[in-house]
Motif scaffolding. Structure first.
Motif, PDB file in Angstrom:
ATOM      1  N   SER A  57       0.814  -1.215   0.000  1.00 10.87           N
ATOM      2  CA  SER A  57       0.000   0.000   0.000  1.00 10.87           C
ATOM      3  C   SER A  57       0.849   1.268   0.000  1.00 10.87           C
ATOM      4  O   SER A  57       0.394   2.324  -0.439  1.00 10.87           O
ATOM      5  CB  SER A  57      -0.942   0.014   1.206  1.00 10.87           C
ATOM      6  N   SER A  58       2.068   1.168   0.510  1.00 12.87           N
ATOM      7  CA  SER A  58       2.947   2.341   0.602  1.00 12.87           C
ATOM      8  C   SER A  58       4.017   2.358  -0.491  1.00 12.87           C
ATOM      9  O   SER A  58       4.957   3.139  -0.413  1.00 12.87           O
ATOM     10  CB  SER A  58       3.623   2.379   1.969  1.00 12.87           C
ATOM     11  N   TYR A  59       3.888   1.469  -1.479  1.00 12.21           N
ATOM     12  CA  TYR A  59       4.874   1.365  -2.566  1.00 12.21           C
ATOM     13  C   TYR A  59       6.274   1.088  -2.011  1.00 12.21           C
ATOM     14  O   TYR A  59       7.276   1.579  -2.527  1.00 12.21           O
ATOM     15  CB  TYR A  59       4.876   2.622  -3.430  1.00 12.21           C
ATOM     16  N   ALA A  60       6.308   0.296  -0.939  1.00  9.08           N
ATOM     17  CA  ALA A  60       7.564  -0.104  -0.286  1.00  9.08           C
ATOM     18  C   ALA A  60       8.400   1.091   0.143  1.00  9.08           C
ATOM     19  O   ALA A  60       9.623   1.032   0.177  1.00  9.08           O
ATOM     20  CB  ALA A  60       8.376  -1.026  -1.198  1.00  9.08           C
ATOM     21  N   GLY A  61       7.725   2.172   0.490  1.00  7.42           N
ATOM     22  CA  GLY A  61       8.417   3.369   0.948  1.00  7.42           C
ATOM     23  C   GLY A  61       8.770   4.340  -0.153  1.00  7.42           C
ATOM     24  O   GLY A  61       9.238   5.440   0.117  1.00  7.42           O
ATOM     25  N   GLY A  62       8.572   3.948  -1.393  1.00  8.39           N
ATOM     26  CA  GLY A  62       8.799   4.866  -2.510  1.00  8.39           C
ATOM     27  C   GLY A  62      10.233   4.992  -2.982  1.00  8.39           C
ATOM     28  O   GLY A  62      10.523   5.793  -3.870  1.00  8.39           O
ATOM     29  N   GLY A  63      11.161   4.230  -2.392  1.00  5.97           N
ATOM     30  CA  GLY A  63      12.540   4.227  -2.862  1.00  5.97           C
ATOM     31  C   GLY A  63      13.278   5.500  -2.501  1.00  5.97           C
ATOM     32  O   GLY A  63      12.831   6.259  -1.656  1.00  5.97           O
ATOM     33  N   PRO A  64      14.451   5.749  -3.105  1.00  2.00           N
ATOM     34  CA  PRO A  64      15.027   4.985  -4.225  1.00  2.00           C
ATOM     35  C   PRO A  64      15.767   3.724  -3.815  1.00  2.00           C
ATOM     36  O   PRO A  64      16.108   2.892  -4.651  1.00  2.00           O
ATOM     37  CB  PRO A  64      16.009   5.985  -4.847  1.00  2.00           C
ATOM     38  N   ASP A  65      16.047   3.555  -2.512  1.00  2.00           N
ATOM     39  CA  ASP A  65      16.800   2.397  -2.050  1.00  2.00           C
ATOM     40  C   ASP A  65      15.839   1.427  -1.382  1.00  2.00           C
ATOM     41  O   ASP A  65      15.286   1.720  -0.322  1.00  2.00           O
ATOM     42  CB  ASP A  65      17.889   2.832  -1.067  1.00  2.00           C
ATOM     43  N   TYR A  66      15.630   0.272  -2.019  1.00  2.00           N
ATOM     44  CA  TYR A  66      14.696  -0.710  -1.488  1.00  2.00           C
ATOM     45  C   TYR A  66      15.397  -1.828  -0.708  1.00  2.00           C
ATOM     46  O   TYR A  66      14.756  -2.769  -0.263  1.00  2.00           O
ATOM     47  CB  TYR A  66      13.879  -1.325  -2.629  1.00  2.00           C
ATOM     48  N   ARG A  67      16.704  -1.700  -0.557  1.00  2.00           N
ATOM     49  CA  ARG A  67      17.428  -2.740   0.169  1.00  2.00           C
ATOM     50  C   ARG A  67      17.037  -2.783   1.632  1.00  2.00           C
ATOM     51  O   ARG A  67      16.987  -3.862   2.235  1.00  2.00           O
ATOM     52  CB  ARG A  67      18.937  -2.528   0.014  1.00  2.00           C
ATOM     53  N   TYR A  68      16.751  -1.612   2.199  1.00  2.00           N
ATOM     54  CA  TYR A  68      16.387  -1.587   3.622  1.00  2.00           C
ATOM     55  C   TYR A  68      15.062  -2.308   3.877  1.00  2.00           C
ATOM     56  O   TYR A  68      15.016  -3.218   4.715  1.00  2.00           O
ATOM     57  CB  TYR A  68      16.328  -0.160   4.155  1.00  2.00           C
ATOM     58  N   PRO A  69      13.941  -1.943   3.213  1.00  3.13           N
ATOM     59  CA  PRO A  69      12.700  -2.682   3.471  1.00  3.13           C
ATOM     60  C   PRO A  69      12.803  -4.154   3.114  1.00  3.13           C
ATOM     61  O   PRO A  69      12.195  -4.997   3.792  1.00  3.13           O
ATOM     62  CB  PRO A  69      11.660  -1.951   2.627  1.00  3.13           C
ATOM     63  N   PHE A  70      13.571  -4.484   2.072  1.00  2.78           N
ATOM     64  CA  PHE A  70      13.723  -5.898   1.706  1.00  2.78           C
ATOM     65  C   PHE A  70      14.412  -6.666   2.829  1.00  2.78           C
ATOM     66  O   PHE A  70      13.937  -7.719   3.259  1.00  2.78           O
ATOM     67  CB  PHE A  70      14.524  -6.018   0.408  1.00  2.78           C
ATOM     68  N   GLY A  71      15.543  -6.147   3.311  1.00  5.23           N
ATOM     69  CA  GLY A  71      16.266  -6.827   4.380  1.00  5.23           C
ATOM     70  C   GLY A  71      15.473  -6.865   5.671  1.00  5.23           C
ATOM     71  O   GLY A  71      15.488  -7.872   6.396  1.00  5.23           O
ATOM     72  N   LEU A  72      14.766  -5.777   5.983  1.00  6.67           N
ATOM     73  CA  LEU A  72      13.965  -5.733   7.208  1.00  6.67           C
ATOM     74  C   LEU A  72      12.841  -6.754   7.157  1.00  6.67           C
ATOM     75  O   LEU A  72      12.587  -7.462   8.142  1.00  6.67           O
ATOM     76  CB  LEU A  72      13.398  -4.327   7.393  1.00  6.67           C
ATOM     77  N   LEU A  73      12.165  -6.860   6.025  1.00 12.67           N
ATOM     78  CA  LEU A  73      11.086  -7.843   5.905  1.00 12.67           C
ATOM     79  C   LEU A  73      11.634  -9.257   6.004  1.00 12.67           C
ATOM     80  O   LEU A  73      11.051 -10.107   6.695  1.00 12.67           O
ATOM     81  CB  LEU A  73      10.343  -7.653   4.581  1.00 12.67           C
ATOM     82  N   ARG A  74      12.735  -9.527   5.338  1.00 14.10           N
ATOM     83  CA  ARG A  74      13.304 -10.883   5.370  1.00 14.10           C
ATOM     84  C   ARG A  74      13.653 -11.292   6.801  1.00 14.10           C
ATOM     85  O   ARG A  74      13.337 -12.401   7.227  1.00 14.10           O
ATOM     86  CB  ARG A  74      14.540 -10.935   4.465  1.00 14.10           C
ATOM     87  N   ARG A  75      14.279 -10.392   7.556  1.00  9.36           N
ATOM     88  CA  ARG A  75      14.645 -10.717   8.938  1.00  9.36           C
ATOM     89  C   ARG A  75      13.410 -10.863   9.818  1.00  9.36           C
ATOM     90  O   ARG A  75      13.351 -11.759  10.671  1.00  9.36           O
ATOM     91  CB  ARG A  75      15.566  -9.630   9.502  1.00  9.36           C
ATOM     92  N   THR A  76      12.413 -10.007   9.615  1.00 13.82           N
ATOM     93  CA  THR A  76      11.209 -10.071  10.440  1.00 13.82           C
ATOM     94  C   THR A  76      10.429 -11.349  10.174  1.00 13.82           C
ATOM     95  O   THR A  76       9.897 -11.966  11.104  1.00 13.82           O
ATOM     96  CB  THR A  76      10.322  -8.839  10.192  1.00 13.82           C
ATOM     97  N   LEU A  77      10.345 -11.769   8.924  1.00  9.52           N
ATOM     98  CA  LEU A  77       9.658 -13.026   8.617  1.00  9.52           C
ATOM     99  C   LEU A  77      10.348 -14.192   9.299  1.00  9.52           C
ATOM    100  O   LEU A  77       9.689 -15.131   9.766  1.00  9.52           O
ATOM    101  CB  LEU A  77       9.615 -13.242   7.097  1.00  9.52           C
ATOM    102  N   TRP A  78      11.671 -14.139   9.372  1.00 12.84           N
ATOM    103  CA  TRP A  78      12.407 -15.217  10.050  1.00 12.84           C
ATOM    104  C   TRP A  78      12.066 -15.236  11.534  1.00 12.84           C
ATOM    105  O   TRP A  78      11.828 -16.309  12.112  1.00 12.84           O
ATOM    106  CB  TRP A  78      13.905 -15.020   9.850  1.00 12.84           C
ATOM    107  N   TYR A  79      11.998 -14.073  12.167  1.00  8.63           N
ATOM    108  CA  TYR A  79      11.629 -14.021  13.595  1.00  8.63           C
ATOM    109  C   TYR A  79      10.184 -14.466  13.796  1.00  8.63           C
ATOM    110  O   TYR A  79       9.862 -15.128  14.795  1.00  8.63           O
ATOM    111  CB  TYR A  79      11.822 -12.601  14.146  1.00  8.63           C
ATOM    112  N   LEU A  80       9.304 -14.108  12.875  1.00  9.43           N
ATOM    113  CA  LEU A  80       7.918 -14.548  12.979  1.00  9.43           C
ATOM    114  C   LEU A  80       7.807 -16.063  12.899  1.00  9.43           C
ATOM    115  O   LEU A  80       7.003 -16.679  13.600  1.00  9.43           O
ATOM    116  CB  LEU A  80       7.077 -13.927  11.855  1.00  9.43           C
TER     117      LEU A  80
END
Length: 254
Positions: A104-127
């Motif tokens: 819904s938020s366009y993944a923060g709108g960029g330009p660097d999407y590495r942060y949301p990608f890495g944050l989601l990957r780590r959070t899914l692992w903790y979940l």
């Protein structure tokens, strides 16, 4: 530009198209959100069936049709499936909430999407690996870190209007029109009171590594304050009406 590419991706959504195909919404570290059609991904014998399930972490081979500007999935190499998220109702609601916020938020709108990608990957692992309380803390940390990093939520250390620094025990207000915490001297009508505990927890999301921040306990009062703040931010500031938010936070944590 090449018509073929290979990208690491997390699958946020997978919806049916026709009888046999899937429309995938991918979060990639380089291009952000990418929609791609996986032909035959609902056919029983296709190797794309399980590989294209939501929340899977994969290396995705894409073909871009330059005329129609559409992406097609030609192959998927699974890195991790996060099967535990799909086999547990509460964990699946949590993952759905994170995915919906990103979409819904366009993944923060960029330009660097590495942060949301890495944050989601780590959070899914903790979940997937943690207990329910650890999972709840992971959701709070993801939302705060993503919203702060993307600029949707102002820094918690000072008033967003006058710049006055907050003391450790100051109660402040949240102005949903600007997405900022403000001091009582800058109070505006309808601003949401925010406790000192909630504000300090927000500061922890900025100061501590995720693994360390997840060790911070959350009592009932702090949790309710965080839920109220995040609801006001998502609905009032970003105008996002997320069903997954109310469903997930309506589940009591035992």
């Amino acid at each position: 530009m090449s018509r073929t590419s290979v990208t690491e991706a997390l699958i946020l959504r997978a919806s049916r198209v026709g009888e046999y195909h899937k429309q995938l919404l991918l979060l990639t570290p380089d291009a952000g959100l990418v929609k791609a059609l996986a032909f035959g991904a609902f056919k029983g014998k296709s190797r794309l069936v399980s590989a294209s399930d939501p929340y899977s972490h994969a290396r995705v081979h894409l073909y871009r049709n330059p005329v129609r500007d559409l992406f097609k999935v030609s192959d998927i190499e699974v890195i991790h499936t996060y099967e535990g998220l799909r086999n547990d109702l509460e964990r699946s609601y949590a993952a759905a909430l994170l995915s919906e916020v990103l979409a819904s938020s366009y993944a923060g709108g960029g330009p660097d999407y590495r942060y949301p990608f890495g944050l989601l990957r780590r959070t899914l692992w903790y979940l997937e690996t943690g207990d329910r309380r650890e999972g709840r803390r992971g959701v709070f940390q993801f939302l705060l870190r993503f919203l702060l990093h993307s600029g949707f939520l102002g820094a918690p250390g000072e008033c967003g209007r006058c710049g006055t620094g907050f003391g450790p025990f100051d109660e402040v207000l949240f102005d949903s029109r600007d997405g900022e915490l403000i001091c009582t001297a800058c109070s505006v009508e309808g601003a949401l009171p925010v406790s000192a505990g909630v504000r300090r927890y927000m500061e922890g999301a900025m100061k501590f590594p995720l693994s360390q921040a997840l060790e911070i306990g959350i009592d009932d009062s702090l949790e309710q304050g965080l839920v109220d703040l995040l609801r006001e931010l998502l609905q009032g500031t970003l105008n996002l009406q997320l069903k997954s938010f109310e469903i997930y936070f309506g589940i009591p944590v035992s």
